[in-house]
Enzyme design. Structure first.
Site, PDB file in Angstrom:
ATOM      1  N   THR A  27      42.627  37.297  22.173  1.00  0.00           N
ATOM      2  CA  THR A  27      43.295  38.557  21.902  1.00  0.00           C
ATOM      3  C   THR A  27      44.066  39.190  22.706  1.00  0.00           C
ATOM      4  O   THR A  27      43.921  39.072  24.007  1.00  0.00           O
ATOM      5  CB  THR A  27      42.305  39.503  21.440  1.00  0.00           C
ATOM      6  OG1 THR A  27      41.737  38.965  20.281  1.00  0.00           O
ATOM      7  CG2 THR A  27      42.665  40.778  21.034  1.00  0.00           C
ATOM      8  N   SER A  66      40.968  35.509  49.541  1.00  0.00           N
ATOM      9  CA  SER A  66      40.185  36.802  49.266  1.00  0.00           C
ATOM     10  C   SER A  66      39.116  37.048  49.927  1.00  0.00           C
ATOM     11  O   SER A  66      38.692  38.146  50.374  1.00  0.00           O
ATOM     12  CB  SER A  66      39.831  36.923  47.799  1.00  0.00           C
ATOM     13  OG  SER A  66      38.949  36.084  47.538  1.00  0.00           O
ATOM     14  N   LYS A 105      44.029  44.400  40.475  1.00  0.00           N
ATOM     15  CA  LYS A 105      43.768  44.695  41.874  1.00  0.00           C
ATOM     16  C   LYS A 105      44.969  45.715  42.461  1.00  0.00           C
ATOM     17  O   LYS A 105      44.768  47.137  42.157  1.00  0.00           O
ATOM     18  CB  LYS A 105      43.651  43.487  42.756  1.00  0.00           C
ATOM     19  CG  LYS A 105      42.571  42.595  42.283  1.00  0.00           C
ATOM     20  CD  LYS A 105      42.529  41.371  42.805  1.00  0.00           C
ATOM     21  CE  LYS A 105      41.375  40.495  42.714  1.00  0.00           C
ATOM     22  NZ  LYS A 105      41.005  40.080  41.257  1.00  0.00           N
ATOM     23  N   SER A 130      45.406  20.531  45.792  1.00  0.00           N
ATOM     24  CA  SER A 130      44.843  21.905  45.682  1.00  0.00           C
ATOM     25  C   SER A 130      44.251  22.413  46.980  1.00  0.00           C
ATOM     26  O   SER A 130      43.491  21.265  47.679  1.00  0.00           O
ATOM     27  CB  SER A 130      43.775  22.032  44.633  1.00  0.00           C
ATOM     28  OG  SER A 130      43.166  23.122  44.756  1.00  0.00           O
ATOM     29  N   ARG A 134      22.113  38.633  42.077  1.00  0.00           N
ATOM     30  CA  ARG A 134      23.266  39.561  42.257  1.00  0.00           C
ATOM     31  C   ARG A 134      22.609  40.819  41.475  1.00  0.00           C
ATOM     32  O   ARG A 134      22.345  40.810  40.460  1.00  0.00           O
ATOM     33  CB  ARG A 134      24.456  39.192  41.526  1.00  0.00           C
ATOM     34  CG  ARG A 134      24.876  38.204  42.476  1.00  0.00           C
ATOM     35  CD  ARG A 134      26.470  37.513  42.138  1.00  0.00           C
ATOM     36  NE  ARG A 134      26.678  36.405  42.662  1.00  0.00           N
ATOM     37  CZ  ARG A 134      27.938  36.153  43.167  1.00  0.00           C
ATOM     38  NH1 ARG A 134      28.877  37.075  43.070  1.00  0.00           N
ATOM     39  NH2 ARG A 134      28.040  34.965  43.804  1.00  0.00           N
ATOM     40  N   HIS A 173      45.748  38.579  45.355  1.00  0.00           N
ATOM     41  CA  HIS A 173      45.416  39.670  46.361  1.00  0.00           C
ATOM     42  C   HIS A 173      46.604  39.941  47.121  1.00  0.00           C
ATOM     43  O   HIS A 173      46.420  40.818  48.063  1.00  0.00           O
ATOM     44  CB  HIS A 173      44.476  38.882  47.222  1.00  0.00           C
ATOM     45  CG  HIS A 173      43.102  39.043  46.502  1.00  0.00           C
ATOM     46  ND1 HIS A 173      41.995  39.810  46.266  1.00  0.00           N
ATOM     47  CD2 HIS A 173      42.444  37.470  45.994  1.00  0.00           C
ATOM     48  CE1 HIS A 173      40.835  39.215  45.734  1.00  0.00           C
ATOM     49  NE2 HIS A 173      41.449  38.136  45.489  1.00  0.00           N
ATOM     50  N   THR A 186      30.205  32.795  46.239  1.00  0.00           N
ATOM     51  CA  THR A 186      31.612  33.104  46.440  1.00  0.00           C
ATOM     52  C   THR A 186      31.875  32.682  48.060  1.00  0.00           C
ATOM     53  O   THR A 186      33.211  32.484  47.992  1.00  0.00           O
ATOM     54  CB  THR A 186      31.270  34.743  46.440  1.00  0.00           C
ATOM     55  OG1 THR A 186      30.961  34.987  44.983  1.00  0.00           O
ATOM     56  CG2 THR A 186      32.915  35.434  46.602  1.00  0.00           C
ATOM     57  N   THR A 214      47.863  39.187  39.150  1.00  0.00           N
ATOM     58  CA  THR A 214      46.882  40.051  38.586  1.00  0.00           C
ATOM     59  C   THR A 214      47.408  41.497  38.171  1.00  0.00           C
ATOM     60  O   THR A 214      48.277  41.863  38.938  1.00  0.00           O
ATOM     61  CB  THR A 214      45.512  39.918  39.208  1.00  0.00           C
ATOM     62  OG1 THR A 214      44.540  40.637  38.221  1.00  0.00           O
ATOM     63  CG2 THR A 214      45.580  40.652  40.157  1.00  0.00           C
TER      64      THR A 214
END
Length: 401
Positions: free
Chosen positions: A275, A186, A245, A134, A21, A214, A360, A242
């Site tokens: 944190t 995704s 996005k 799952s 990558r 997503h 991926t 999230t």
């Protein structure tokens, strides 16, 4: 052992496979999305692969909220929430997220990955004898969380209700059960049968854990995702999302009952020892969530552009997966060729579409992943279609040779 030699050999193998990558050094230009500056080449390019699906990362209200909070409260959070307290924008953000999903409570993490990994690991640990079911295509963060929970797990074939029910039927009705799945996947852009999975959960006394990463911001009357669009919020035990996005900032979260959220807050190492998000980040995310809860204009224009882009690509004979979501995969099927397609789009046409390779996606399923936004013009769509129409046949000829 020669450690450096070992690392070098691993990288040589990765490069030989075409899976090494390389990152494109870009600078997004505020107020001009999807325009960005390619620093290596010293010219402007058009982004076609951003997960900032609505361009909210550069929305004036979001940027202004971030700047104001930073000037008022500084740059950092000061530590974990257990040590340094919780900055007020984060309190307001969690209340807004709970309301977004019609839940009693919400909890914000530093990323969607951490939210998934930490929550699933903690749920599996807290529930004695838990069994987690799952989906085969679940994100790596969910897989890691389930693995770390050490709970018994069963992987059901992707979106396959019959296989899921078969597995549920084999499990004692009295055992704690969690069905973990995503709304929009995704890479292929397909959507889970959420209602039917909820029916199975009711029938077999299981919790439901839905990753809406997503979809949040993009679907539903107030941007709550596919479960919001389908009126299913009340049937989902945990909704995970999230802020990075559709909402255009950074961070992850869960929304659920007050008791469940409190349990995660109290027992999850990934939350306790991390944190907190800085106040400026929380304020920006809060502004984005609030704005999209009250505005459908971005969602409507987004869907309009997605439909237009798909129509153009199909008419031009580009090999796309015609998904039911906003994600448009262009199948290449070879790691080296997908990388070359991406590179040629950038070098010859100033178009940036990142190639997606293993791990991926599975080997042989390499692709380009196009994500239209409300801010892409018709000319940009025509330019992309024309460029792909010229490049892909040339790569196919080379591949055949």
């Amino acid at each position: 052992m020669n450690y450096e030699k070992h690392f070098a050999q691993a990288l040589v193998k990765l490069k030989a496979e075409g899976n090494y990558r390389q990152f494109t050094d870009i600078e997004r230009i505020a107020g001009k999305f999807p325009l960005a500056r390619d620093h290596k080449r010293g010219r402007d390019i058009i982004l076609w692969c951003s997960n900032d699906y609505l361009g909210m990362g550069q929305h004036p209200k979001v940027v202004a909220a971030m700047v104001e909070a930073a000037q008022k409260m500084g740059a950092g959070a000061g530590g974990t929430r257990n040590i340094s307290g919780t900055n007020h924008p984060l309190v307001l953000l969690e209340a807004e997220l709970a309301d977004l999903h019609d839940k009693e409570s919400a909890l914000v993490f530093t990323s969607g990955y951490v939210a998934n990994e930490t929550t699933l690991a903690t749920l599996g640990t807290l529930l004695p004898g838990a069994v987690i079911f799952s989906d085969q295509m679940n994100h790596a963060s969910m897989i890691d969380g389930i693995r770390k929970s050490k709970a018994e797990k069963h992987i059901f074939q992707h979106n396959d209700l019959e296989h899921l029910e078969y597995q549920l039927r084999q499990t004692d009705l009295g055992r704690p059960k969690i069905i973990a799945f995503e709304s929009v996947y995704s890479m292929d852009g397909d959507i889970a049968p959420i209602r039917e999975i909820c029916d199975l959960a009711d029938k077999y006394n299981a919790m439901t854990y839905l990753d809406e990463v997503h979809a949040v911001g993009l679907y539903g009357n107030k941007g709550g995702g596919i479960s919001d669009r389908e009126g299913l919020n009340g049937r989902i035990t945990v909704i995970q999302g999230t802020l990075a996005k559709g909402f255009g900032v950074i961070g992850g979260y869960i929304a659920a009952s007050a008791g469940l959220v409190d349990a995660i807050r109290s027992f999850a190492p990934g939350f306790i020892f991390s944190t907190a998000l800085p106040p400026a980040i929380a304020a920006a995310a809060l502004a984005s969530v609030r704005y999209l809860k009250g505005s459908n204009a971005e969602r409507e224009k987004h869907q309009e552009n997605v439909a237009k882009m798909k129509k153009m690509l199909i008419a031009a004979g580009i090999p796309i997966i015609n998904t039911e979501s906003h994600i448009i995969p262009v199948l290449i099927g070879d790691a080296a060729l997908s990388r070359e397609a991406s590179l040629r789009l950038l070098e010859e046409y100033d178009i940036f579409v990142q190639h997606i390779n293993y791990p991926t996606v599975p080997k042989g399923k390499e692709r380009l992943r196009i994500t239209p936004t409300p801010l892409h013009s018709e000319k940009m769509m025509l330019d992309l279609t024309e460029a792909l129409g010229l490049i892909l046949p040339q790569l196919a000829v080379r591949e055949a040779a």
